[in-house]
Design a protein around this motif. Sequence first.
Motif, short mmCIF file in Angstrom:
data_model
loop_
_atom_site.label_atom_id
_atom_site.label_comp_id
_atom_site.label_asym_id
_atom_site.label_seq_id
_atom_site.Cartn_x
_atom_site.Cartn_y
_atom_site.Cartn_z
N PRO A 131 0.82 -1.21 0.00
CA PRO A 131 0.00 0.00 0.00
C PRO A 131 0.85 1.27 0.00
O PRO A 131 1.86 1.36 0.69
CB PRO A 131 -0.80 -0.10 1.31
N GLY A 132 0.43 2.23 -0.82
CA GLY A 132 1.11 3.52 -0.88
C GLY A 132 2.34 3.55 -1.78
O GLY A 132 2.98 4.58 -1.90
N THR A 133 2.68 2.42 -2.37
CA THR A 133 3.83 2.37 -3.27
C THR A 133 3.46 1.59 -4.52
O THR A 133 2.50 0.82 -4.51
CB THR A 133 5.04 1.67 -2.60
N PRO A 134 4.21 1.76 -5.59
CA PRO A 134 3.96 0.97 -6.80
C PRO A 134 4.60 -0.42 -6.74
O PRO A 134 4.52 -1.18 -7.69
CB PRO A 134 4.59 1.81 -7.90
N LYS A 135 5.23 -0.77 -5.62
CA LYS A 135 5.96 -2.02 -5.49
C LYS A 135 5.02 -3.21 -5.22
O LYS A 135 3.96 -3.05 -4.62
CB LYS A 135 6.99 -1.94 -4.37
N THR A 136 5.47 -4.36 -5.66
CA THR A 136 4.77 -5.61 -5.37
C THR A 136 5.78 -6.64 -4.86
O THR A 136 6.98 -6.54 -5.13
CB THR A 136 4.08 -6.19 -6.62
N THR A 137 5.29 -7.61 -4.13
CA THR A 137 6.11 -8.75 -3.73
C THR A 137 5.45 -10.01 -4.25
O THR A 137 4.21 -10.12 -4.25
CB THR A 137 6.27 -8.85 -2.20
N THR A 138 6.26 -10.92 -4.72
CA THR A 138 5.75 -12.17 -5.27
C THR A 138 6.22 -13.33 -4.41
O THR A 138 7.41 -13.44 -4.12
CB THR A 138 6.23 -12.35 -6.72
N THR A 139 5.29 -14.18 -4.00
CA THR A 139 5.61 -15.38 -3.24
C THR A 139 5.24 -16.58 -4.09
O THR A 139 4.10 -16.70 -4.54
CB THR A 139 4.81 -15.42 -1.91
N ARG A 140 6.21 -17.46 -4.30
CA ARG A 140 5.98 -18.68 -5.07
C ARG A 140 6.02 -19.86 -4.11
O ARG A 140 6.87 -19.93 -3.24
CB ARG A 140 7.04 -18.84 -6.14
N TYR A 141 5.09 -20.78 -4.31
CA TYR A 141 5.05 -21.99 -3.50
C TYR A 141 4.35 -23.08 -4.28
O TYR A 141 3.83 -22.84 -5.37
CB TYR A 141 4.37 -21.73 -2.16
N GLN A 142 4.35 -24.28 -3.75
CA GLN A 142 3.65 -25.40 -4.36
C GLN A 142 2.66 -25.97 -3.37
O GLN A 142 2.92 -25.97 -2.17
CB GLN A 142 4.64 -26.48 -4.79
N GLU A 143 1.55 -26.44 -3.89
CA GLU A 143 0.57 -27.09 -3.01
C GLU A 143 0.05 -28.35 -3.67
O GLU A 143 0.04 -28.47 -4.89
CB GLU A 143 -0.58 -26.14 -2.65
N TRP A 144 -0.35 -29.30 -2.83
CA TRP A 144 -0.98 -30.52 -3.30
C TRP A 144 -2.46 -30.22 -3.50
O TRP A 144 -3.10 -29.64 -2.63
CB TRP A 144 -0.81 -31.64 -2.28
N LEU A 145 -3.00 -30.60 -4.65
CA LEU A 145 -4.40 -30.33 -4.99
C LEU A 145 -5.06 -31.60 -5.47
O LEU A 145 -4.53 -32.30 -6.33
CB LEU A 145 -4.48 -29.25 -6.08
N CYS A 146 -6.22 -31.92 -4.90
CA CYS A 146 -7.00 -33.08 -5.34
C CYS A 146 -8.07 -32.59 -6.32
O CYS A 146 -8.93 -31.80 -5.95
CB CYS A 146 -7.68 -33.75 -4.15
#
Length: 58
Positions: free
Chosen positions: A29-44
Amino acid sequence: MEMSIDAKECPMCGERMRLVPREVVDRIPGTPKTTTTRYQEWLCPECDYFEESEGTEG
Protein backbone atom coordinates in the motif's frame (compact mmCIF):
# COMPACT_ATOMS: atom_id res chain seq x y z
CA MET A 1 0.89 -49.25 -6.29
CA GLU A 2 3.90 -46.91 -6.50
CA MET A 3 3.24 -43.18 -6.87
CA SER A 4 5.62 -40.73 -8.48
CA ILE A 5 7.23 -37.93 -6.51
CA ASP A 6 4.73 -35.39 -7.91
CA ALA A 7 1.62 -37.33 -6.82
CA LYS A 8 0.26 -38.55 -3.51
CA GLU A 9 -3.01 -39.91 -2.11
CA CYS A 10 -5.72 -37.51 -0.92
CA PRO A 11 -6.55 -38.04 2.78
CA MET A 12 -10.20 -37.06 2.16
CA CYS A 13 -11.23 -39.20 -0.81
CA GLY A 14 -8.23 -41.41 -1.65
CA GLU A 15 -7.75 -40.08 -5.20
CA ARG A 16 -4.37 -39.05 -6.58
CA MET A 17 -3.36 -35.48 -5.73
CA ARG A 18 -1.16 -33.33 -7.96
CA LEU A 19 1.63 -30.93 -7.05
CA VAL A 20 0.61 -27.52 -8.45
CA PRO A 21 2.81 -24.40 -8.55
CA ARG A 22 1.18 -21.24 -7.16
CA GLU A 23 2.17 -17.59 -7.18
CA VAL A 24 0.75 -14.83 -4.97
CA VAL A 25 1.39 -11.18 -5.85
CA ASP A 26 0.89 -8.69 -3.00
CA ARG A 27 0.78 -4.94 -3.57
CA ILE A 28 2.46 -2.78 -0.95
CA PRO A 29 0.00 0.00 0.00
CA GLY A 30 1.11 3.52 -0.88
CA THR A 31 3.83 2.37 -3.27
CA PRO A 32 3.96 0.97 -6.80
CA LYS A 33 5.96 -2.02 -5.49
CA THR A 34 4.77 -5.61 -5.37
CA THR A 35 6.11 -8.75 -3.73
CA THR A 36 5.75 -12.17 -5.27
CA THR A 37 5.61 -15.38 -3.24
CA ARG A 38 5.98 -18.68 -5.07
CA TYR A 39 5.05 -21.99 -3.50
CA GLN A 40 3.65 -25.40 -4.36
CA GLU A 41 0.57 -27.09 -3.01
CA TRP A 42 -0.98 -30.52 -3.30
CA LEU A 43 -4.40 -30.33 -4.99
CA CYS A 44 -7.00 -33.08 -5.34
CA PRO A 45 -8.99 -32.56 -8.55
CA GLU A 46 -11.76 -34.86 -7.28
CA CYS A 47 -12.75 -33.20 -3.98
CA ASP A 48 -10.78 -29.86 -4.11
CA TYR A 49 -8.82 -30.71 -0.96
CA PHE A 50 -5.45 -28.94 -0.86
CA GLU A 51 -2.43 -28.61 1.39
CA GLU A 52 0.88 -26.77 1.15
CA SER A 53 3.87 -28.79 0.03
CA GLU A 54 6.62 -29.50 2.58
CA GLY A 55 9.45 -28.19 0.37
CA THR A 56 8.23 -24.66 -0.27
CA GLU A 57 10.32 -21.96 -1.83
CA GLY A 58 9.85 -18.29 -1.41
